[in-house]
Write a protein that holds these residues in place. Structure first.
Motif, PDB file in Angstrom:
ATOM      1  N   GLU A 119       0.827  -1.203   0.000  1.00  0.00           N
ATOM      2  CA  GLU A 119       0.000   0.000   0.000  1.00  0.00           C
ATOM      3  C   GLU A 119       0.867   1.261   0.000  1.00  0.00           C
ATOM      4  OE1 GLU A 119      -3.533   2.236   0.152  1.00  0.00           O
ATOM      5  OE2 GLU A 119      -3.214   0.081  -0.214  1.00  0.00           O
ATOM      6  N   GLN A 179      -6.400  -5.551  -8.902  1.00  0.00           N
ATOM      7  CA  GLN A 179      -7.641  -5.673  -8.139  1.00  0.00           C
ATOM      8  C   GLN A 179      -8.107  -4.338  -7.572  1.00  0.00           C
ATOM      9  OE1 GLN A 179      -6.791  -8.625  -5.203  1.00  0.00           O
ATOM     10  NE2 GLN A 179      -6.627 -10.291  -6.675  1.00  0.00           N
ATOM     11  N   ARG A 180      -7.176  -3.423  -7.350  1.00  0.00           N
ATOM     12  CA  ARG A 180      -7.543  -2.118  -6.799  1.00  0.00           C
ATOM     13  C   ARG A 180      -7.902  -1.099  -7.866  1.00  0.00           C
ATOM     14  NH1 ARG A 180      -2.757  -0.037  -3.490  1.00  0.00           N
ATOM     15  NH2 ARG A 180      -4.004   1.835  -3.818  1.00  0.00           N
ATOM     16  N   SER A 182      -9.716   1.253  -9.789  1.00  0.00           N
ATOM     17  CA  SER A 182     -11.044   1.797  -9.492  1.00  0.00           C
ATOM     18  C   SER A 182     -11.897   1.938 -10.732  1.00  0.00           C
ATOM     19  CB  SER A 182     -10.904   3.158  -8.796  1.00  0.00           C
ATOM     20  OG  SER A 182     -10.171   4.049  -9.636  1.00  0.00           O
TER      21      SER A 182
END
Length: 1501
Positions: A119, A179-180, A182
Motif C-alpha cells: 500500500e 484488483q484495486r 477503481s
C-alpha cells in the motif's frame, strides 16, 4: 596525511591494485595497523604510506546511499562497500538510477513484503521512498499511461541470486494493483486472471525447479510472462512462454543435487490409497532419485510443496482425472528408472515385476515395452529389421523414454496454464523475463551451453540499451559527452551464432546420418581454434571452451548431437501412441519421429525439422524483438556467497558479479548521463500546469527552459538537445512530484465544486419532498375529519330508518295474523263440509250395498251368508277407497322416472363432450373448460342421486305388499266376480317383466321398477268409478318418455359403474387371463386409445374420460406438434410409407420382478428390477412404479436463467401427483418434491431450449430436458396429471417401464438359450446365454425362476414379425436430416427389424407405428464400419445405400454393427440380380455389335 590518519577514521587502502575499506587501528614504532571492514588486518610502514596507498573515504561512502549514482567515491570498491553496508542493515535493495540491485538475503525479512508495504509503495513515485522491488513495479505500472507504451522487466543474475522470488513478488504487486483499479468494470474485475497467474507459480516451480549446488530452488527452464492490461488498469489476460527445460536432470543429477521437486513432493504428500494405486514407495527405492546421494534437504518441505501444488491445480481448473493422469505419468517415470538389464545374448530385463508395474501405470503393452527396451527396429527397403541392444544402449533407451514423458508432460501443463489465463489484449502489456542465470559446473553439457548463450544475448541487450544507445543519442543531439568504455560481448556472440559459428556447425553435424560427437569436436577445433573467445584444451578429452562475459566455461561435447536432434525412434513413438491412456496418447500426438526427420531431409531444406538449438535461437531472437519494442526496467540479482547461508557477505563472489555485469560502468553512465529524454512538445504538454503563474514564451524551447529554471537554476540536472530535453532522474522525480501536487489541488477544487453542487441538489430535492409530505399529510388529516363526520351522520340515519322500519313491520305482522286467522276459519269450514259429504256418500253406499245384498238374498233364499263373509266383503272394498291415492302415486312415479332418464342423458352428453374435448389437442390447453365440465357432471350426478332416493322413498313397497296380501286373500272366493267387475284389468299391461326399468340400488347401479308387476299381481278393484282409467297410465307417457325408457333398458351396467376397487400392485404381473374382464383390443393395440363403452339406440357413441383417453390425447398432441417427427416421416422413406398402425398379432407376455444379476465371474451380484416387455428383457436399479422418470436439469439458484453454472442435473420421478427429484438415479438422496396438482400452471417455455416452468404458489421451478422430444413428453405427462381426476390418476399410475431409464436391455430374439444353473450358493439361479456374453440371474423362489425361463425361451413363432420371419432386430441410432455437411450430429433411437425382403424401422419396440421401409434388392449396398468415425463421434456407423436414399445407422458396439452389416449383405446377395436401364442399354449395344459383325458384306456376297 596526519589530518585524516586518525585512529578509527575510515580510509581506502590499496592492496595489490585493489581498494579495501578500513579504519586505522593504531600506530607503534613507525608501523600503522589498519583493520579492513571485511575483518582483515593490514600493516604498513610509515615510509610506505602515501596518498596513493591510503586516502580518506567520502562521507557518502561512510554512511551509504540509496542510489549509488550519488556516490562521491566512484570506483568498484565504493560500490562493493555500499552493498556490504546495506546488506548488514537488511537493506537488500539499492538503486542505480532506475536500475535495481537486489542481494539475496537467504532468509525472511519481517514486514519487507507485507500488505502495508504494498500500500505504501503504490502511493509514491520512484525515489520518494527507499529502494524496493515494489517501487520498480509501481513505476512500471504507471508508465503504461505515462509513456503510452508496453513495459518489460528484465531480471538477471547467477543461479541462486533470487530471480524466481523476485518474479513472484512482481506478480504479487501487479495483481494487487489490478484488483484495486477503481475504473475497472464489474465484469472485468471478476475474471480473476491474476489469481490464476499467481496460482501457476507453485505448479511451474514444482515441475521446473530443482535443488542444485548453488541454489535450493533453481529454475531449470526460462519463462517469459506477459500480462495484458485494460485501459482501466486491471489484468485481462496473460501468456507464459517457456524456454529449454533441462530434461537430462530427470535421469541423472550431479552429486549433492536433486531431481525436480514434484517427484519428492508426490512421494511425501500422497495418501496411502494414492500410493497403492500408483505403486509408489519411498524415495530411496528409486534410481532416478537416489543416485546423487541427496534425497532429503532440511531447507525444503516436500509436504508443503505437495499441498501448494494441489491447491494450485484446483485454482487453475485441473480436474481430478487430469491430476491423476499426471501422477500416473510421474509414477511411471520413477518406475521406468528401476528397470535393470543383464547381458544374455544382448540386453535382457531382469526386473519383470517393475516392467509389469510400468506397463499398468502408463497403459502400455508389457511385451512391446520389453521388446522396445532391448531391441532396436530399423525399416530398410520396406522391411523391418530388429537388432539387439547392449545393456548400455538399453539403459539409454530407457532414459530417453523417461525424459520424453516428463518433457511432454511439462509442455502440456504450460499449455493448460496458458489456456486458463488467456484473455484480451486491448491495451498495453507488462512482461517479466525470468530466465536461467549464468552457470559453470564441473561438467557442463548441452543445456549449459544454451543457458549461457541466452545470458550472452541478454547482456548484449543490456549493454546496448544502457551504454550504446544512450551515448549514441547524446552525440546525435549535439551534446558534449565523454565516452565511457564497457565490456562488449559482441565477439563471443559472433563465435556462437555467426554464419559458421558453433550453432551452425552443431546443426550441420546433427543432420548427417553418420555425424557423431567426435566429428563435431574436430570441426569446432579446426574452424575456431584461432578465435580469441574459443578455448581449445591442450589435451583433447571431449571438451571445448568459450570465454563468456562472466568467465571461461568448458563444455563436454558428449550428447550434443543427440539432444540437438530432439527426435524419437519410431518404435518408441508408436508405443506411446498405442497407450490405453488417452492422456499419454494426447502428449505424443504431434511429436516427430526420427524417420520423419530423415524424410524431411531428403525432401529438401525447405521442409527440414528444426533442431533444438535452432528453435532456441529463434525464440531468443523473438524475445529480443519483443523486448526492443518495450520500455525496459532492469533488476540485477546478486548472490552474496556460495554456501547459501544468511548474513554472510563474500566480497570476492560479489565483486566478480559486479565486474562482469558492468556495475561500475552503469554507475558512471547514470551519474554522468541524462537517462530521461523527452521531446519539447511532449515535455511542455506534461508539465505546463507548473507555469500557470508565469509569463509563458511563444517558442516551445523557451517554454521548456523557463519551466526547468524554476526547479534547477544552475543547469546541473538537465541539458537541451536539438529536439529533446535531457533530464537526470532526480529532476524528473522532482517535476513529477510537483505535477502530482498541482493536479491534486486542481482535483480537490473540482471535488469541492462537485460536492457543493450535489449538496445543493440534494437540499432542493429534500425541500420538494417535504412540501409534498406536508401537502399529503394535511389532506389526510382533513379527510379523516370528514370521514368521522360522515360516519356519525350515517349512524344517525341508520337508527332513524330502523325505527321507521320496525314500526312498519309491526303493522304488517298484525295484518298477517288477522289474515291467517280468517284463512284458518275458512279451511275448517271446508273440511267440515268435506267430511259431511263423505259421510253422506258412505251412508248412501252402505244403503246400496244393503239393498244389493237384500236382493241377492231374495234371489237365492237357500244360500245364507255368514256374518264373517260380510266382513270379508267389507275388507275387500277397503282398497277401492285408496284409488285416488294410487293414482297420485303412479303419476309421481312417472315424473320421477322421466327426471331420472333426463339426468342420465345429460350426464352422458357431458361425458361425451369431455371425451371429445380430451381427444382434440386444441382444447387441452384451457383448463377452465375441463373444470366447468367436471363440476357440471358432479352436480348432475348429485342431483340424480337425490332424485333416485326420493323415488325409492316414494315407491313404498311395504304398503303395496300389504295391499297385495289382502287382495290374494279375497281372490279364491270371488275370482269370477273380480273378472266380471274389472274387465279393464286385462288391458292394463303396465311395466312387464321384459321391460324392467333400472334404478340406482345401494351399490350405485340402476335397479328395476316393479310397479306394473305389482298392479298385475295384486290390485283387483274397479278403478273406473273413481274416474281413473288404466289406459290413461300408458297414454300419459309421451314419445320422448317412451324413448327414454328404451334408452334406460339398453344402457350397459358398466356405463354407470362408479365403484373404486383398487388392487395393490403385485411384485410381478402375470399375463391377463383369457376369460377375465380384460379388453382384448387394448391388449393387442395399446396405442389406439379407448374403446366403446356403450352405444345408444341410434348409433351415437358414448365414451367416458379415462386414462386411456388421456393417453390418446397425448399421442395425438405429440403427432401434431412434433415437427422433427414429420421430418423423420418424410425423409425415412425409400420405397413405401405408411402412418397407419399395422396389427402385429399376439404380443409377448409381460412379466416383472426382482432378480439378482451379474455379468461376469469377477462382477459382484446386484439386485435389479427386471421387466419383460415387448420381447425385450430390461433391468432397472429400482422398481418402476412411477408415471415417468428420467434425468432433467433444474435451476439451483441465482437470478440468471441463461448461465448454466447454477443448473444441476437431477433424477426426476413422477409418482401420483408429486414430482420428486433426487441427486442420482439410485433414488437415495431426496432433494425436493413438487405438487403438480397444486401447481398453478405448467408452462412450455418456448423462449428457452427444451425448457419447462412449473408455477406454484411459492415459486417457479425451471426445468430443462436433454432433447426436444424428452421435453415434449414431460410437458404432456405433467399437463395430463395437472388436470386429471383421482380416478384418472389411478388409471395412469400403472404405466409400463420406460426403456430409456433401464440399466441394460436384451432383445429376446438375441437370446440363444436360457437354462437353470447348478450354483450351490444360489439355488434358484438361471443363466441367459447370448452370442457375446452370459448373464447370471437369481430369483427368490423356484416357481419364479421357472416362470422366467419359460418366458425368455425363444420359440419359432417369436421370430415372426408382421406375418413373416425376421432375421435380425434391435435398437440402433439413425441419423436425421439429409445434409451431411453440418458439423452437428443429430441421432434418434429406432427399433429395426430385418426380414428377407426389407428393413423396417419403428419408433418403439411395440411396432405400433412403422416410420418407414427400405426395400432390399440386388442394387442395394452396405458400407462396413470403420474406426475413423468411432474416434470422431464415439459411435460405429454403417451406411445402407438404397435406390433413392442412403441411411446412416450408429451403435456403440463394433460387434453389433458387424452383425447388422453381415445380415443385410446376406439378404442383398440372396436377391435376384436386377438389370438397370444402363446395363440393359450396354447389353443391347453388345448384341447389336455382335449381329453386325456376323452379317456378310456386299463384296463377300
Amino acid at each position: 596525511m596526519d589530518k585524516f590518519l586518525r585512529e578509527g577514521s575510515p580510509v581506502w587502502i590499496r592492496v595489490k591494485d585493489q581498494l579495501l575499506p578500513g579504519r586505522l587501528r593504531g600506530a607503534s614504532n613507525g608501523i600503522f595497523q589498519f583493520t579492513s571492514e571485511y575483518e582483515e588486518v593490514l600493516s604498513f610502514e610509515e615510509a610506505a604510506l602515501s596518498r596513493e596507498t591510503v586516502h580518506p573515504m567520502h562521507q557518502s561512502s561512510i554512511d551509504g546511499v540509496d542510489d549509488m549514482s550519488n556516490l562521491a567515491d566512484l570506483h568498484e570498491a565504493a560500490i562493493l562497500y555500499n552493498l556490504f553496508l546495506r546488506y548488514r542493515q537488511d537493506k537488500i535493495y539499492t538503486n542505480i538510477g532506475s536500475i535495481l540491485t537486489a542481494v539475496n538475503p537467504y532468509k525472511c525479512i519481517e514486514s519487507l513484503y507485507s500488505s502495508h508495504t504494498v500500500e505504501l509503495y503504490s502511493r509514491h513515485q520512484l525515489g520518494e521512498l527507499p529502494p524496493h522491488i515494489f517501487a520498480i513495479a509501481n513505476e512500471c505500472y504507471c508508465c503504461l499511461w505515462k509513456r503510452q507504451d508496453s513495459q518489460c522487466i528484465l531480471i538477471s543474475g547467477e543461479s541462486g541470486a533470487g530471480k524466481t522470488e523476485s518474479t513472484k513478488l512482481l506478480l504479487q504487486f501487479l495483481s494487487v494493483m489490478s484488483q484495486r483499479s477503481s475504473g475497472a468494470a464489474s465484469q472485468e474485475r471478476s475474471n480473476h486472471v491474476e489469481q490464476a497467474i499467481l496460482g501457476s507459480s507453485p505448479v511451474m516451480e514444482a515441475f521446473g525447479n530443482a535443488k542444485t549446488v548453488y541454489n535450493n530452488n533453481s529454475s531449470r527452464f526460462g519463462k517469459f510472462i506477459q500480462l495484458h492490461f485494460s485501459q482501466s488498469g486491471n489484468i485481462q489476460g496473460g501468456a507464459i512462454v517457456d524456454y529449454l527445460l533441462e530434461k537430462n536432470r530427470v535421469v541423472r543429477q550431479n552429486p549433492a543435487e536433486r531431481n525436480y521437486h514434484i517427484f519428492y513432493a508426490l512421494l511425501a504428500g500422497a495418501d496411502p490409497q494414492q500410493k497403492e494405486a500408483l505403486h509408489l514407495s519411498e524415495a530411496e527405492c528409486y534410481r532416478y532419485l537416489g543416485q546423487s546421494g541427496c534425497v532429503r534437504d532440511e531447507n525444503l518441505d516436500d509436504n508443503l510443496v505437495f499441498e501448494k501444488v494441489m491447491d494450485a491445480f484446483l485454482v487453475m481448473g485441473f480436474d481430478r482425472e487430469e491430476i491423476q493422469d499426471v501422477f500416473k505419468l510421474l509414477s511411471g517415470v520413477l518406475r521406468l528408472g528401476n528397470i535393470e538389464f543383464v547381458t544374455a545374448g544382448g540386453a535382457q530385463i531382469s526386473t519383470k515385476e517393475v516392467l509389469s508395474n510400468v506397463s499398468d501405470v502408463l497403459g502400455l503393452d508389457c511385451y512391446q515395452l520389453a521388446e522396445l527396451l532391448t531391441q532396436r527396429s530399423i525399416t530398410l527397403r520396406g522391411e523391418e529389421i530388429s537388432t539387439p541392444l547392449t545393456t548400455e544402449q538399453a539403459a539409454d533407451s530407457r532414459d530417453s523414454m523417461s525424459m520424453a514423458l516428463y518433457s511432454q508432460c511439462f509442455s502440456w501443463i504450460i499449455r493448460k496454464i496458458n489456456a486458463k489465463i488467456k484473455g484480451k489484449e486491448s491495451f498495453k502489456s507488462i512482461a517479466i523475463l525470468d530466465i536461467f542465470g549464468f552457470e559453470n559446473f564441473e561438467i557442463n553439457r548441452f543445456e549449459q551451453f544454451n543457458i549461457n548463450f541466452a545470458n550472452e544475448k541478454l547482456q548484449e541487450y543490456f549493454n546496448k540499451h544502457i551504454f550504446s544507445l544512450e551515448q549514441l543519442e547524446y552525440n546525435r543531439e549535439g551534446m558534449s559527452w565523454e565516452a565511457i568504455d564497457w565490456m562488449d560481448n559482441a565477439e563471443c556472440l559472433d563465435l556462437i551464432e555467426k554464419k559458421l559459428g558453433l550453432l551452425a556447425l552443431i546443426n550441420e553435424e546433427s543432420r548427417f546420418p553418420k555425424g557423431s560427437d567426435c566429428t563435431l569436436l574436430e570441426k569446432l577445433h579446426s574452424q575456431h581454434g584461432s578465435n580469441s573467445s574459443y578455448v581449445k584444451p591442450r589435451v583433447t578429452d571431449h571438451q571445448f571452451g568459450i570465454r563468456h562475459y562472466a568467465g571461461e566455461v568448458m563444455y563436454d561435447v558428449r550428447g550434443f548431437l543427440e539432444k540437438n536432434r530432439d527426435t524419437f525412434r519410431d518404435d518408441i513413438l508408436n508405443l506411446f501412441k498405442d497407450s490405453r491412456l488417452d492422456f499419454i496418447y494426447d502428449l505424443f500426438e504431434r511429436v516427430y519421429s526420427r524417420n520423419n526427420g530423415d524424410d524431411a531431409v531428403r525432401l529438401g531444406t525447405q521442409r527440414r525439422k528444426r533442431t533444438l538449438s535452432s528453435q532456441f535461437r529463434d525464440s531468443l531472437h523473438s524475445l529480443m524483438a519483443t523486448l526492443g519494442s518495450s520500455n525496459p526496467f532492469f533488476i540485477r540479482c546478486i548472490k552474496p556467497n556460495e554456501k547459501k547461508m544468511p548474513e554472510q557477505f563474500d566480497e570476492g563472489v560479489v565483486q566478480n558479479q559486479l565486474r562482469y555485469s558492468g556495475m561500475l560502468e552503469m554507475v558512471k553512465i547514470r551519474r554522468a548521463g541524462f537517462p530521461v529524454r523527452r521531446p519539447f512538445q511532449e515535455f511542455y504538454l506534461r508539465y505546463k500546469m507548473l507555469l500557470k503563474n508565469c509569463n509563458i514564451p511563444e517558442d516551445g524551447k523557451e517554454r521548456c527552459t523557463t519551466l526547468l529554471k524554476l526547479y534547477d537554476d544552475c543547469n546541473s540536472h538537465w541539458r537541451l538537445g536539438r529536439s529533446k530535453i535531457f533530464l537526470k532522474e532526480a529532476l524528473e522525480q522532482k517535476l513529477e512530484k510537483a505535477r502530482a501536487e498541482e493536479l491534486q489541488r486542481a482535483a480537490m477544487l473540482l471535488r469541492a465544486h462537485i460536492l457543493g453542487y450535489r449538496a445543493r441538489t440534494r437540499y432542493r430535492r429534500v425541500q420538494a419532498s417535504l412540501l409534498i409530505i406536508q401537502k399529503n399529510y394535511r389532506a389526510h388529516y382533513w379527510r379523516n375529519v370528514f370521514l368521522r363526520l360522515r360516519t356519525a351522520a350515517i349512524v344517525l340515519q341508520k337508527h332513524r330508518r330502523g325505527q321507521l322500519a320496525r314500526r312498519l313491520c309491526f303493522e304488517l305482522k298484525t295484518e298477517l295474523e288477522l289474515e291467517q286467522q280468517r284463512a284458518e276459519k275458512e279451511r275448517r269450514a271446508e273440511d267440515r263440509l268435506r267430511r259431511e259429504e263423505k259421510e253422506s256418500r258412505r251412508r248412501v253406499e252402505e244403503e246400496r250395498l244393503q239393498r244389493e245384498n237384500g236382493e241377492r238374498c231374495r234371489e237365492s233364499p237357500e244360500t245364507s251368508v255368514p256374518p264373517d263373509q260380510i266382513c270379508e266383503e267389507t275388507v275387500l272394498v277397503e282398497p277401492v277407497r285408496n284409488v285416488g291415492e294410487l293414482t297420485d302415486l303412479a303419476q309421481a312415479e312417472s315424473k320421477q322416472i322421466e327426471e331420472i332418464v333426463r339426468l342420465e342423458h345429460e350426464i352422458q352428453r357431458l361425458q361425451g363432450e369431455r371425451a371429445l374435448s380430451s381427444v382434440s389437442p386444441c382444447v387441452l390447453s384451457p383448463r377452465e373448460m375441463e373444470r366447468e365440465c367436471k363440476e357440471e357432471i358432479q352436480r348432475l350426478e348429485k342431483q340424480a342421486s337425490q332424485v333416485v332416493q326420493e323415488f325409492l322413498e316414494l315407491l313404498n313397497f311395504g304398503a303395496l305388499d300389504e295391499s297385495g296380501q289382502i287382495l290374494e286373500q279375497s281372490l279364491p272366493i270371488q275370482d269370477n266376480l273380480a273378472i266380471e267387475q274389472c274387465p279393464e284389468q286385462e288391458l292394463d299391461e303396465g311395466f312387464h317383466t321384459d321391460q324392467e326399468m333400472a334404478t340406482v340400488a345401494a351399490d350405485g347401479r340402476l335397479g328395476q321398477l316393479g310397479i306394473g308387476k305389482c298392479l298385475e299381481d295384486g290390485v283387483n278393484v274397479n278403478l273406473a268409478e273413481d274416474g281413473y282409467n288404466p289406459e290413461d297410465w300408458r297414454n300419459c307417457n309421451s314419445p320422448g318418455v317412451e324413448w327414454e325408457r328404451e334408452e334406460i333398458q339398453n344402457l350397459e351396467p358398466e356405463s354407470l359403474d362408479t365403484s373404486d376397487d383398487i388392487d395393490e400392485e403385485p411384485i410381478y404381473s402375470l399375463p391377463p387371463d383369457i376369460e377375465s374382464d380384460y379388453d382384448e383390443d387394448e391388449l393387442n393395440d395399446p396405442g389406439t386409445g379407448n374403446g366403446d363403452t356403450g352405444r345408444v339406440q341410434d348409433g351415437s357413441r358414448i365414451s367416458t374420460f379415462t386414462s386411456r383417453s388421456v393417453g390418446t390425447t397425448r399421442y395425438s398432441y405429440d403427432s401434431w406438434v412434433d415437427s422433427d417427427e414429420e421430418l423423420d416421416l418424410r425423409v425415412d422413406t425409400d420405397e413405401e410409407f405408411s402412418t397407419c398402425r399395422a396389427p402385429i398379432g399376439s404380443r409377448a407376455p409381460n412379466f416383472q420382478g426382482y432378480l439378482c444379476m451379474k455379468g461376469g465371474l469377477m462382477v459382484p451380484w446386484k439386485r435389479r428390477w427386471c421387466v419383460l416387455k415387448d420381447e425385450t428383457f430390461l433391468w432397472f436399479r429400482a422398481k418402476q412404479e412411477a408415471l415417468k422418470s428420467g434425468w432433467l436439469y433444474k435451476k439451483g439458484g441465482g437470478m440468471s436463467t441463461l448461465s448454466r453454472r447454477n443448473w444441476k442435473r437431477r433424477w426426476f420421478v413422477l409418482r401420483d401427483s408429486h414430482l420428486i427429484y433426487f441427486e442420482n438415479d439410485s433414488e437415495e438422496k431426496l432433494k425436493g418434491t413438487i405438487d403438480i396438482r397444486g401447481a398453478r400452471e405448467i408452462v412450455d417455455n418456448g423462449e428457452k431450449e427444451n425448457a419447462l416452468d412449473i408455477v406454484t404458489g411459492d415459486r417457479t421451478y425451471h426445468i430443462v430436458a436433454a432433447s426436444p422430444e424428452d421435453a415434449s413428453d414431460w410437458f404432456n405427462v405433467l399437463s395430463g396429471v395437472h388436470i386429471a381426476t383421482q380416478q384418472q390418476l389411478r388409471e395412469m399410475r400403472d404405466e409400463q417401464a420406460n426403456p430409456k431409464n433401464a440399466v441394460g436391455t436384451v432383445d429376446v430374439g438375441m437370446i440363444e438359450s436360457v437354462c437353470a444353473s447348478d450354483n450351490p450358493d444360489r439355488p434358484n439361479s438361471f443363466v441367459i446365454i447370448l452370442a457375446t456374453r452370459v448373464i447370471h440371474c437369481n430369483s427368490d423362489s423356484p416357481e419364479e425362476m421357472h416362470h422366467w425361463i419359460s418366458l425368455l425361451h425363444k420359440s419359432k413363432r417369436d421370430a415372426i414379425s408382421d406375418g413373416q420371419e425376421f432375421i435380425v432386430r434391435g435398437w440402433l441410432y439413425k441419423q436425421m436430416g439429409s445434409n451431411t455437411k453440418t458439423s452437428s450430429l443429430k441421432l434418434k433411437k429406432r427399433w429395426l427389424v430385418l426380414n428377407n425382403n426389407s428393413l423396417d424401422y419403428y419408433k418403439s419396440a411395440e411396432r405400433t407405428s412403422r416410420l418407414g421401409t427400405l426395400v432390399l434388392n440386388s442394387l442395394c449396398s452396405v458400407t462396413q464400419p470403420n474406426d475413423k468415425s468411432f474416434r470422431e463421434t464415439g459411435y460405429w456407423h454403417f451406411v445402407i445405400h438404397g435406390r433413392k436414399h442412403s441411411y446412416r445407422f450408429y451403435t456403440k458396439f463394433l460387434n453389433e454393427a458387424m452383425r447388422w452389416t453381415s445380415a443385410i449383405q446376406n439378404v442383398i446377395d440372396n436377391k435376384v440380380p436386377i438389370e438397370t436401364p444402363t446395363q440393359q442399354l450396354i447389353r443391347d449395344i453388345k448384341v447389336r455389335t455382335t449381329n453386325d459383325q456376323r452379317m456378310p458384306t456386299g463384296s463377300e456376297c
